[in-house]
Structure formats: C-alpha cells, structure tokens
Design a protein around this motif. Sequence first.
Motif, mmCIF file in Angstrom:
data_model
loop_
_atom_site.group_PDB
_atom_site.id
_atom_site.type_symbol
_atom_site.label_atom_id
_atom_site.label_comp_id
_atom_site.label_asym_id
_atom_site.label_seq_id
_atom_site.Cartn_x
_atom_site.Cartn_y
_atom_site.Cartn_z
ATOM 1 N N GLU A 256 54.386 40.883 52.259
ATOM 2 C CA GLU A 256 54.442 41.827 51.138
ATOM 3 C C GLU A 256 53.164 42.658 51.146
ATOM 4 O O GLU A 256 52.098 42.180 50.777
ATOM 5 C CB GLU A 256 54.574 41.044 49.826
ATOM 6 C CG GLU A 256 54.747 41.890 48.599
ATOM 7 C CD GLU A 256 54.929 41.015 47.356
ATOM 8 O OE1 GLU A 256 56.079 40.815 46.929
ATOM 9 O OE2 GLU A 256 53.907 40.510 46.830
ATOM 10 N N HIS A 257 53.270 43.899 51.573
ATOM 11 C CA HIS A 257 52.096 44.756 51.735
ATOM 12 C C HIS A 257 51.967 45.735 50.570
ATOM 13 O O HIS A 257 52.961 46.139 49.956
ATOM 14 C CB HIS A 257 52.182 45.518 53.058
ATOM 15 C CG HIS A 257 52.144 44.619 54.265
ATOM 16 N ND1 HIS A 257 50.966 44.256 54.877
ATOM 17 C CD2 HIS A 257 53.147 43.993 54.941
ATOM 18 C CE1 HIS A 257 51.233 43.450 55.895
ATOM 19 N NE2 HIS A 257 52.548 43.276 55.955
ATOM 20 N N LEU A 258 50.725 46.115 50.295
ATOM 21 C CA LEU A 258 50.430 47.032 49.202
ATOM 22 C C LEU A 258 49.951 48.366 49.743
ATOM 23 O O LEU A 258 49.436 48.456 50.863
ATOM 24 C CB LEU A 258 49.349 46.436 48.293
ATOM 25 C CG LEU A 258 49.651 45.079 47.654
ATOM 26 C CD1 LEU A 258 48.450 44.618 46.836
ATOM 27 C CD2 LEU A 258 50.896 45.150 46.784
ATOM 28 N N SER A 259 50.088 49.391 48.921
ATOM 29 C CA SER A 259 49.586 50.715 49.284
ATOM 30 C C SER A 259 48.092 50.792 48.999
ATOM 31 O O SER A 259 47.506 49.919 48.345
ATOM 32 C CB SER A 259 50.321 51.783 48.479
ATOM 33 O OG SER A 259 49.959 51.699 47.108
ATOM 34 N N ALA A 260 47.460 51.845 49.463
ATOM 35 C CA ALA A 260 46.026 52.038 49.229
ATOM 36 C C ALA A 260 45.723 52.149 47.735
ATOM 37 O O ALA A 260 44.726 51.602 47.249
ATOM 38 C CB ALA A 260 45.545 53.295 49.959
ATOM 39 N N VAL A 261 46.578 52.826 46.989
ATOM 40 C CA VAL A 261 46.370 52.970 45.550
ATOM 41 C C VAL A 261 46.474 51.612 44.860
ATOM 42 O O VAL A 261 45.699 51.289 43.952
ATOM 43 C CB VAL A 261 47.400 53.963 44.956
ATOM 44 C CG1 VAL A 261 47.343 53.949 43.433
ATOM 45 C CG2 VAL A 261 47.135 55.374 45.473
ATOM 46 N N GLN A 262 47.418 50.788 45.295
ATOM 47 C CA GLN A 262 47.579 49.477 44.690
ATOM 48 C C GLN A 262 46.382 48.568 44.986
ATOM 49 O O GLN A 262 45.946 47.806 44.131
ATOM 50 C CB GLN A 262 48.881 48.849 45.170
ATOM 51 C CG GLN A 262 50.117 49.554 44.614
ATOM 52 C CD GLN A 262 51.402 49.123 45.275
ATOM 53 O OE1 GLN A 262 51.415 48.633 46.411
ATOM 54 N NE2 GLN A 262 52.521 49.297 44.583
ATOM 55 N N TRP A 263 45.836 48.669 46.199
ATOM 56 C CA TRP A 263 44.623 47.907 46.515
ATOM 57 C C TRP A 263 43.450 48.389 45.667
ATOM 58 O O TRP A 263 42.618 47.596 45.228
ATOM 59 C CB TRP A 263 44.278 48.046 48.006
ATOM 60 C CG TRP A 263 44.976 47.048 48.879
ATOM 61 C CD1 TRP A 263 45.942 47.289 49.798
ATOM 62 C CD2 TRP A 263 44.736 45.629 48.918
ATOM 63 N NE1 TRP A 263 46.331 46.121 50.406
ATOM 64 C CE2 TRP A 263 45.608 45.093 49.893
ATOM 65 C CE3 TRP A 263 43.877 44.775 48.237
ATOM 66 C CZ2 TRP A 263 45.646 43.733 50.191
ATOM 67 C CZ3 TRP A 263 43.911 43.418 48.521
ATOM 68 C CH2 TRP A 263 44.783 42.911 49.499
ATOM 69 N N LEU A 264 43.382 49.697 45.420
ATOM 70 C CA LEU A 264 42.322 50.235 44.572
ATOM 71 C C LEU A 264 42.455 49.709 43.146
ATOM 72 O O LEU A 264 41.453 49.389 42.497
ATOM 73 C CB LEU A 264 42.375 51.768 44.575
ATOM 74 C CG LEU A 264 41.322 52.491 43.728
ATOM 75 C CD1 LEU A 264 39.909 52.107 44.179
ATOM 76 C CD2 LEU A 264 41.521 54.008 43.808
ATOM 77 N N ALA A 265 43.683 49.601 42.664
ATOM 78 C CA ALA A 265 43.919 49.057 41.325
ATOM 79 C C ALA A 265 43.434 47.617 41.238
ATOM 80 O O ALA A 265 42.777 47.218 40.266
ATOM 81 C CB ALA A 265 45.406 49.135 40.979
ATOM 82 N N ILE A 266 43.728 46.821 42.258
ATOM 83 C CA ILE A 266 43.266 45.432 42.290
ATOM 84 C C ILE A 266 41.739 45.379 42.328
ATOM 85 O O ILE A 266 41.111 44.570 41.633
ATOM 86 C CB ILE A 266 43.876 44.695 43.496
ATOM 87 C CG1 ILE A 266 45.378 44.460 43.262
ATOM 88 C CG2 ILE A 266 43.161 43.369 43.748
ATOM 89 C CD1 ILE A 266 46.083 43.805 44.424
ATOM 90 N N ALA A 267 41.129 46.259 43.120
ATOM 91 C CA ALA A 267 39.671 46.291 43.214
ATOM 92 C C ALA A 267 39.042 46.601 41.859
ATOM 93 O O ALA A 267 37.996 46.021 41.501
ATOM 94 C CB ALA A 267 39.235 47.330 44.247
ATOM 95 N N CYS A 268 39.646 47.481 41.092
ATOM 96 C CA CYS A 268 39.130 47.811 39.752
ATOM 97 C C CYS A 268 39.155 46.580 38.849
ATOM 98 O O CYS A 268 38.189 46.309 38.113
ATOM 99 C CB CYS A 268 39.952 48.933 39.122
ATOM 100 S SG CYS A 268 39.672 50.568 39.833
ATOM 101 N N VAL A 269 40.249 45.836 38.899
ATOM 102 C CA VAL A 269 40.379 44.648 38.049
ATOM 103 C C VAL A 269 39.381 43.576 38.481
ATOM 104 O O VAL A 269 38.733 42.933 37.641
ATOM 105 C CB VAL A 269 41.819 44.102 38.084
ATOM 106 C CG1 VAL A 269 41.912 42.776 37.345
ATOM 107 C CG2 VAL A 269 42.782 45.110 37.479
ATOM 108 N N VAL A 270 39.230 43.361 39.782
ATOM 109 C CA VAL A 270 38.278 42.371 40.282
ATOM 110 C C VAL A 270 36.853 42.753 39.870
ATOM 111 O O VAL A 270 36.078 41.909 39.387
ATOM 112 C CB VAL A 270 38.385 42.239 41.813
ATOM 113 C CG1 VAL A 270 37.229 41.405 42.364
ATOM 114 C CG2 VAL A 270 39.717 41.605 42.205
ATOM 115 N N ALA A 271 36.491 44.028 40.050
ATOM 116 C CA ALA A 271 35.148 44.483 39.683
ATOM 117 C C ALA A 271 34.910 44.330 38.181
ATOM 118 O O ALA A 271 33.827 43.914 37.750
ATOM 119 C CB ALA A 271 34.967 45.941 40.100
ATOM 120 N N ALA A 272 35.929 44.640 37.384
ATOM 121 C CA ALA A 272 35.792 44.510 35.933
ATOM 122 C C ALA A 272 35.620 43.046 35.534
ATOM 123 O O ALA A 272 34.798 42.720 34.662
ATOM 124 C CB ALA A 272 37.021 45.100 35.242
ATOM 125 N N SER A 273 36.359 42.157 36.163
ATOM 126 C CA SER A 273 36.259 40.738 35.844
ATOM 127 C C SER A 273 34.882 40.185 36.221
ATOM 128 O O SER A 273 34.261 39.424 35.466
ATOM 129 C CB SER A 273 37.349 39.954 36.571
ATOM 130 O OG SER A 273 37.325 38.596 36.220
#
Length: 295
Positions: A256-273
């Motif tokens: 199950e692969h993600l797009s670049a935008v979806q990876w960026l969304a995950i990165a935002c959540v990880v950085a915020a946490s």
Amino acid sequence: MTSRPSRALLGPVGLVLVGILSVQVGAAIAKGLFGEISPTAMVWLRLVTSAVVLAAIARPRLGGRSRHDWFVVLGFGASLATMNWAIYQSFSRIPLGLAVAIEFVGPLTLAVLGSHRARDLVWVLLAGSGVALLGLQRTDLDLLGVAYALLAGAAWAAYILLSASTGRRWAGFDGLAVASVLAALGMTLPALLTAGTSLWDGRVLLIGALVGLLSSVIPYSCELVALRSLRPAVFGILMSVEPAAAALAAIVVLDEHLSAVQWLAIACVVAASIGATRSAPAPVERSAAPGTLAT
C-alpha cells in the motif's frame, strides 16, 4: 566505560521501537484479512485475545469495588472499544498510515490543551495542516474513513483521561484487564452480526489471535519494561513516529503506497507530535498503549 550507558539506552529505545513495529504490522495483517472478515469482527478477535491474556496475568480483584470504580472502568472500556473499532473502520477505507496520522490529532490536541500555553497551539495547527493537505487529493480519499480516524482520535483522548482515573482506583493492570474484558463483551454482538460464518474459520481465528498478540500483548510488554528506565519525554517522542511506521508496515505487508502529498501530511503530524512532546511542561504519557491499543 562509555559503551555501558549507550547499551543501557539502546535497550529501552529498542523495546519501544519493537512495540511500535509490532502494533503496525498487526494492523497491516488485520487489514489484509478484511476481504474475509469484517473490521468489527477483527477488532473483537483482537480484544478477546488481549482480554484473555491480561486477565490471566493481572487476575484483577473485583470484590469491594465502589459504584464509581465500576463507572470509571466501564467508561475506560467503552473508550477502548470505540478507539479500536473506529480506527479499524478507518483503515479499511483509507491507507493505514493516513488513518494513524489523522488519529494522532486527538491525543495531540489533548496534550496541547494540557500545556495551557497558547504558543503550543502551533503544533495542533501543524497537524491540522497535514490533515488538510489530504484534501488536495480528496477524490482519492474516502471521507468516511477520515471521519472514523477523527473519531478514533477523540476516543484515544478520552482513553488517556480515563486511564488516569482508572489507575488511581484499580491497582497495576487490574483496570486495563477489566476494561479489556468489558470492551470485548461490548463488541461481541456487533462482531457476531457482521462476521458471518467466516468468524469461526480456524485460519481466521488463528490470525485474529496473532493480531491480538502483535497489536496488544507484545507492545504492552515492551513498553512496560522500557518505561522502567526510559524518560517519559523520550518515550513520547519515539511514539510520535508511529504514523510513519504504520505507512511503512502497509508498504511491506500490503503493498500500500502513498503519494508525495500524503507522505508530507504524515510528516506534518509526526513533527507536530514531536514538537508537542518536547515542549510539554509535564511528560506526555501514552497510557498502556496508545497506538498500541489504537491500531
């Protein structure tokens, strides 16, 4: 002389990372079975497995409990059941990594509100921006799946609050064991109504038990040992990588692969946490699981 402290640190850090991977691999395996069994039934199998193991280990004392003791643990069990049911419903509709990332908004918001510092709202805004990025590909994303992830996040926040109250009234693992039993009982009828005959297939039962071990029992054990020597702030930062771990587990197990935008969304959540954990005036704790129990 210098190697001994590094080995001491590597032990608990490694245990936390093993727990994170175990949770997400378990979730990915569960999702791979959704074509044969409903997400609700799979949640039930997971809860039953963890309830049996925890009850056997804790052997909770039930006598002499007040009405308020039972009221608190019942709410704890309800939040546990809702959290697990909602996140399974979510990642049955959207990618696993995105579901876990969106779910993190719940405990992240709770942590920021607990800080009482307006500047820490930037972390919620960063996480919200990450979730908003997913709207750029809204045609590819099931909005009901997003809503279920948000519900799981809200239940996770309630779980954290209720776990503290439960811990004050139930010693050791007693409260968690009782709550797990109550959650499993509460999910029994919905599971039976949605599962059909596939629920009693030996292979399905075996995989369901495996998911319970991977997603609950193993992480509980790893985190319990790790927290004896690991600072809660470090623990919170490590747990912040869970959305990325979920996405990676989905790639390996489910392709199950993600797009670049979806990876960026995950990165935002990880950085915020991570940011919320580092700036919190008190340690941000993930009671007995969190992701552990959430996914």
